[in-house]
Design a protein around this motif. Structure first.
Motif, mmCIF file in Angstrom:
data_model
loop_
_atom_site.group_PDB
_atom_site.id
_atom_site.type_symbol
_atom_site.label_atom_id
_atom_site.label_comp_id
_atom_site.label_asym_id
_atom_site.label_seq_id
_atom_site.Cartn_x
_atom_site.Cartn_y
_atom_site.Cartn_z
ATOM 1 N N PHE A 132 -6.342 5.302 15.941
ATOM 2 C CA PHE A 132 -5.768 4.094 15.358
ATOM 3 C C PHE A 132 -6.443 3.763 14.028
ATOM 4 N N PHE A 133 -7.772 3.915 13.974
ATOM 5 C CA PHE A 133 -8.516 3.573 12.762
ATOM 6 C C PHE A 133 -9.756 4.455 12.685
ATOM 7 N N THR A 134 -10.027 4.935 11.483
ATOM 8 C CA THR A 134 -11.269 5.673 11.238
ATOM 9 C C THR A 134 -11.855 5.204 9.917
ATOM 10 N N ALA A 135 -13.167 5.421 9.765
ATOM 11 C CA ALA A 135 -13.840 5.124 8.505
ATOM 12 C C ALA A 135 -15.011 6.082 8.359
ATOM 13 N N GLN A 136 -15.165 6.598 7.162
ATOM 14 C CA GLN A 136 -16.306 7.496 6.927
ATOM 15 C C GLN A 136 -17.614 6.758 7.108
ATOM 16 N N SER A 137 -17.676 5.518 6.661
ATOM 17 C CA SER A 137 -18.877 4.697 6.858
ATOM 18 C C SER A 137 -18.533 3.224 6.744
ATOM 19 N N THR A 192 -19.047 -3.220 3.373
ATOM 20 C CA THR A 192 -18.394 -2.168 2.606
ATOM 21 C C THR A 192 -17.862 -1.115 3.571
ATOM 22 N N VAL A 193 -16.575 -0.797 3.414
ATOM 23 C CA VAL A 193 -15.929 0.218 4.243
ATOM 24 C C VAL A 193 -15.485 1.349 3.311
ATOM 25 N N ASP A 194 -16.009 2.539 3.566
ATOM 26 C CA ASP A 194 -15.688 3.704 2.739
ATOM 27 C C ASP A 194 -14.665 4.597 3.433
ATOM 28 N N LYS A 195 -13.637 4.940 2.679
ATOM 29 C CA LYS A 195 -12.582 5.849 3.112
ATOM 30 C C LYS A 195 -12.024 5.501 4.506
ATOM 31 N N PRO A 196 -11.559 4.273 4.649
ATOM 32 C CA PRO A 196 -10.906 3.934 5.925
ATOM 33 C C PRO A 196 -9.531 4.593 6.028
ATOM 34 N N TRP A 197 -9.113 4.840 7.235
ATOM 35 C CA TRP A 197 -7.781 5.391 7.517
ATOM 36 C C TRP A 197 -7.218 4.604 8.693
ATOM 37 N N GLY A 198 -5.996 4.079 8.536
ATOM 38 C CA GLY A 198 -5.401 3.273 9.596
ATOM 39 C C GLY A 198 -3.954 3.634 9.839
ATOM 40 N N CYS A 217 -16.676 -8.516 0.307
ATOM 41 C CA CYS A 217 -15.971 -7.497 1.086
ATOM 42 C C CYS A 217 -15.418 -6.427 0.137
ATOM 43 N N VAL A 218 -15.631 -5.159 0.500
ATOM 44 C CA VAL A 218 -15.182 -4.050 -0.332
ATOM 45 C C VAL A 218 -14.592 -2.963 0.558
ATOM 46 N N ILE A 219 -13.394 -2.479 0.162
ATOM 47 C CA ILE A 219 -12.782 -1.302 0.792
ATOM 48 C C ILE A 219 -12.610 -0.259 -0.300
ATOM 49 N N ASN A 220 -13.179 0.920 -0.068
ATOM 50 C CA ASN A 220 -13.135 1.986 -1.066
ATOM 51 C C ASN A 220 -12.267 3.150 -0.585
ATOM 52 N N ASP A 221 -11.273 3.515 -1.415
ATOM 53 C CA ASP A 221 -10.490 4.743 -1.228
ATOM 54 C C ASP A 221 -9.877 4.827 0.176
ATOM 55 N N ASN A 236 -5.538 5.719 -1.851
ATOM 56 C CA ASN A 236 -6.451 5.202 -2.881
ATOM 57 C C ASN A 236 -6.460 3.673 -2.891
ATOM 58 N N VAL A 237 -6.519 3.107 -1.692
ATOM 59 C CA VAL A 237 -6.517 1.648 -1.558
ATOM 60 C C VAL A 237 -7.928 1.133 -1.837
ATOM 61 N N ASN A 238 -8.052 0.293 -2.855
ATOM 62 C CA ASN A 238 -9.332 -0.318 -3.207
ATOM 63 C C ASN A 238 -9.151 -1.826 -3.235
ATOM 64 N N ILE A 239 -9.927 -2.512 -2.399
ATOM 65 C CA ILE A 239 -9.822 -3.967 -2.277
ATOM 66 C C ILE A 239 -11.216 -4.566 -2.432
ATOM 67 N N GLN A 240 -11.302 -5.590 -3.262
ATOM 68 C CA GLN A 240 -12.553 -6.327 -3.429
ATOM 69 C C GLN A 240 -12.279 -7.810 -3.247
ATOM 70 N N SER A 241 -13.242 -8.487 -2.617
ATOM 71 C CA SER A 241 -13.096 -9.924 -2.408
ATOM 72 C C SER A 241 -14.472 -10.571 -2.382
#
Length: 640
Positions: free
Chosen positions: A81-86, A107-113, A152-156, A174-179
């Motif tokens: 359902f969801f993965t994240a490199q870190s 910070t969430v790096d390379k999430p996949w959902g 909050c940061v989501i990278n790639d 390539n979803v990048n979100i900063q808040s």
């Protein structure tokens, strides 16, 4: 004695310090694997789903947590359902003493959902239900929890959306979100977003703020070359076949509310380019090169629309009739009978967009609006009818529609339409409309230079007789006040000629020569005034002029019939002599056709009274037959 006591205290302090250090070292060394074990053991209680971790590092002194290779599975399933490199999280430990839970950064790096929607059910609904209060009406005890989540940061990232029933698959990458985050005593949260379309081209960049209490939002975004091709997946549910495509560019600012669709204020520029829909990528039923909408301010909630310009460039539409269906019915089914159109609980993005646009159009009509310029440029509208014995085809191209200063505050708005008909003909129309009441309008139109032979497919099918020549003109003026019609319509058919009967088993028969002899005036012209009056919903036609012309022709034409027959016979003889048949794919004249052209030239000289026309000697016998014919023609009155 005193020194021994001091040395004992020092040793005790050292032991205590060493013990505490050892405790924290052991704690830091073992808390991470213990935490990993506890999370994976009690994942059902934590999230209600299976959770797996690669490894985890926790520093209880600084409040830093780092999770590597996080994997969350679907409910009671081995599907991810969801993965994240870190995932890296910093907790503010000192704030705990102030009864405040604060994540100072995450910070969430390379999430996949993966989001799956099937007939109204979403695959993460169980997570929402897991954290939902058992009794939402029960009173809350104590002070509200103070919880801050900051930076909050989501990278790639990459996120997929699926609808198995349609089916629809789509993803963004390539979803990048900063808040800057969310404070417990502040309702608004700001986001900076940048992403790319996954399967096709397109980019979205912008900022968005959401008030989680009132659900108000603000957006400021840019859309670049966003491909609409993925929407064709929704069209499969609505149509039996078809191809759908186009690109969107936009620069938009706006604000609204998630609870109210019409509580939206927007301004900016929206452009849809190279839009097309049809059976395949090489054949279109509808398309346009560009649709540009420049919005100064659009406020459906306040019923106010200020639009600088609307430009539709090279629109194309083709409608075709067949024996039992038409091209649109074949595609969508009769009266929207395609099953997907009425699927209850099934989300269809195209239907939702269409419903929203329909609601906006109703709101637009009831609002104060102003459009500085409206233009349809080089349109092309085609109608083909294959249900007849012979194909009927007419093409309105190019089509131009222009309107300036469409303002509801003005008394009238004016629209002008011009089109060229293919193969022959022209249409022009001027419309003057009351923008505050569509029951008040004036229309002046003119259709001219249309050959009657254009309608031969219908005439042959329903009468068995074609019309060899003739021209149709129709013009009129409509004045409508309070939905009551007062109009004059003038029909003029000049020099219509009925051809020979075409015998076919599937053609109906009507005595068209007799009908034409009654309807046609002595000057070979059908000239009628057809007034239309009554209400727009039930108009009435006054055919007094038609009836009187028919009666007059019945009683006046018979005495002059022998003379008219003689004239027509002579005209037919001339036409046959001046007719050259050009075969399909013929590129040059045959010797016989060259001689015939010479005959035509000689006959033209005689008709125009040219003196001493030079003619080859081989046409001398022809002159003996044409000179008496010429003298006969000169004595005949005009039959135009």
């Amino acid at each position: 004695m005193q020194q021994k006591k001091k040395s004992r205290i020092k040793r005790a302090i050292k032991v205590l310090v060493i013990t505490i250090l050892i405790f924290f070292v052991v704690l830091i060394a073992f808390i991470s694997p213990i935490a990993k074990y506890l999370i994976q053991k009690y994942d059902d209680k934590i999230l209600g789903r299976k959770i797996e971790l690669g490894w985890i590092y926790i520093n209880p002194l600084t409040g830093y947590v780092h999770i590597h290779n996080l994997r969350v599975y679907e409910h009671n399933s081995d599907t991810l359902f969801f993965t994240a490199q870190s995932v890296s999280v910093d907790f503010s430990m000192l704030k705990l003493f102030k009864k405040t839970y604060e994540i100072s950064s995450i910070t969430v790096d390379k999430p996949w959902g993966r989001i799956v929607e099937n007939q109204g059910h979403i695959n993460f609904q169980d997570i929402i239900d897991h954290y939902r209060r058992k009794d939402p009406n029960a009173p809350r005890s104590g002070e509200p929890t103070r919880f801050n989540i900051l930076n909050c940061v989501i990278n790639d990232g990459e996120f997929h959306y699926e609808q198995p029933r349609v089916p629809v698959t789509y993803f963004i990458k390539n979803v990048n979100i900063q808040s800057p985050g969310h404070w417990w005593d502040v309702d608004t949260m700001l986001f900076k977003i940048a992403l790319l379309s996954g399967p096709t081209s397109g980019a979205i960049n912008g900022t968005m703020s959401i008030d989680f209490k009132s659900l108000n939002y603000r957006i400021n975004g840019a859309v670049d070359s966003f491909d609409l091709k993925p929407l064709s997946q929704y069209m499969r549910e609505l149509s039996n076949y078809g191809n759908f495509g186009g690109w969107v560019d936009a620069r938009v600012e706006g604000e609204g509310n998630f609870k109210d669709k019409l509580a939206l204020k927007t301004r900016g520029l929206i452009a849809i380019k190279k839009f097309q829909y049809g059976p395949s990528t090489h054949e279109d039923y509808g398309s346009f090169q560009r649709l540009v909408l420049a919005i100064t301010e659009a406020d459906p909630g306040g019923k106010k629309y200020l639009i600088d310009s609307v430009m539709l460039d090279r629109p194309y539409f083709r409608y075709e009739r067949y024996d039992y269906l038409d091209n649109l019915t074949r595609m969508f089914g009769k009266a929207g009978s395609k099953p997907g159109i009425h699927s209850e609980g099934q989300f269809n993005l195209i239907l939702k967009i269409a419903e929203y646009l329909q609601e906006l159009l109703k709101n637009f009509a009831a609002s104060d609006y102003k459009i500085n310029k409206f233009t349809v440029y080089k349109g092309d509208v085609i109608f083909n009818d294959f249900s007849l014995r012979e194909k009927f085809s007419v093409d309105g191209m190019p089509l131009f529609i222009r309107a300036d200063s469409i303002d509801k505050k003005e008394e009238r708005m004016k629209i002008k339409l011009n089109a060229t008909l293919k193969p022959y003909g022209e249409i022009s129309m001027d419309v003057s409309l009351d923008p505050n009441d569509y029951g008040f309008f004036d229309i002046s139109y003119k259709i001219h230079k249309v050959p009657v032979s254009l309608f031969n497919p219908y005439l042959i099918t329903y009468t068995s007789f074609p019309l060899d020549r003739g021209t149709v003109e129709l013009n009129g003026i409509w004045n409508v006040e309070d939905s009551m019609i007062k109009s004059t319509n003038h029909l003029l058919v000049m020099d219509p000629r009925v051809g020979k009967k075409i015998k076919r088993k599937d053609s109906k028969w009507l005595p068209l020569p007799l009908i034409m002899s009654i309807a046609r005036d002595a000057g070979e012209v059908i000239d009628y005034e057809i007034p239309v009056y009554g209400n727009l919903k039930s108009p009435k036609f006054r055919i007094h002029d038609v009836v009187m012309n028919v009666l007059r022709n019945i009683f006046i034409k018979p005495p002059s019939t022998p003379y008219l027959v003689n004239v027509k016979k002579l005209e037919n003889t001339i036409e046959k002599m001046l007719t050259l048949k050009w075969e399909m794919r013929q590129t040059d004249l045959s010797p016989m056709q060259e001689r015939f052209i010479g005959k035509i030239a000689f006959a033209a000289c005689l008709t125009l009274n040219l003196k001493n026309p030079s003619l080859p000697a081989r046409f001398a016998p022809l002159s003996g037959r044409l000179i008496p014919l010429k003298s006969t023609i000169s004595t005949l009155p005009s039959t135009n």
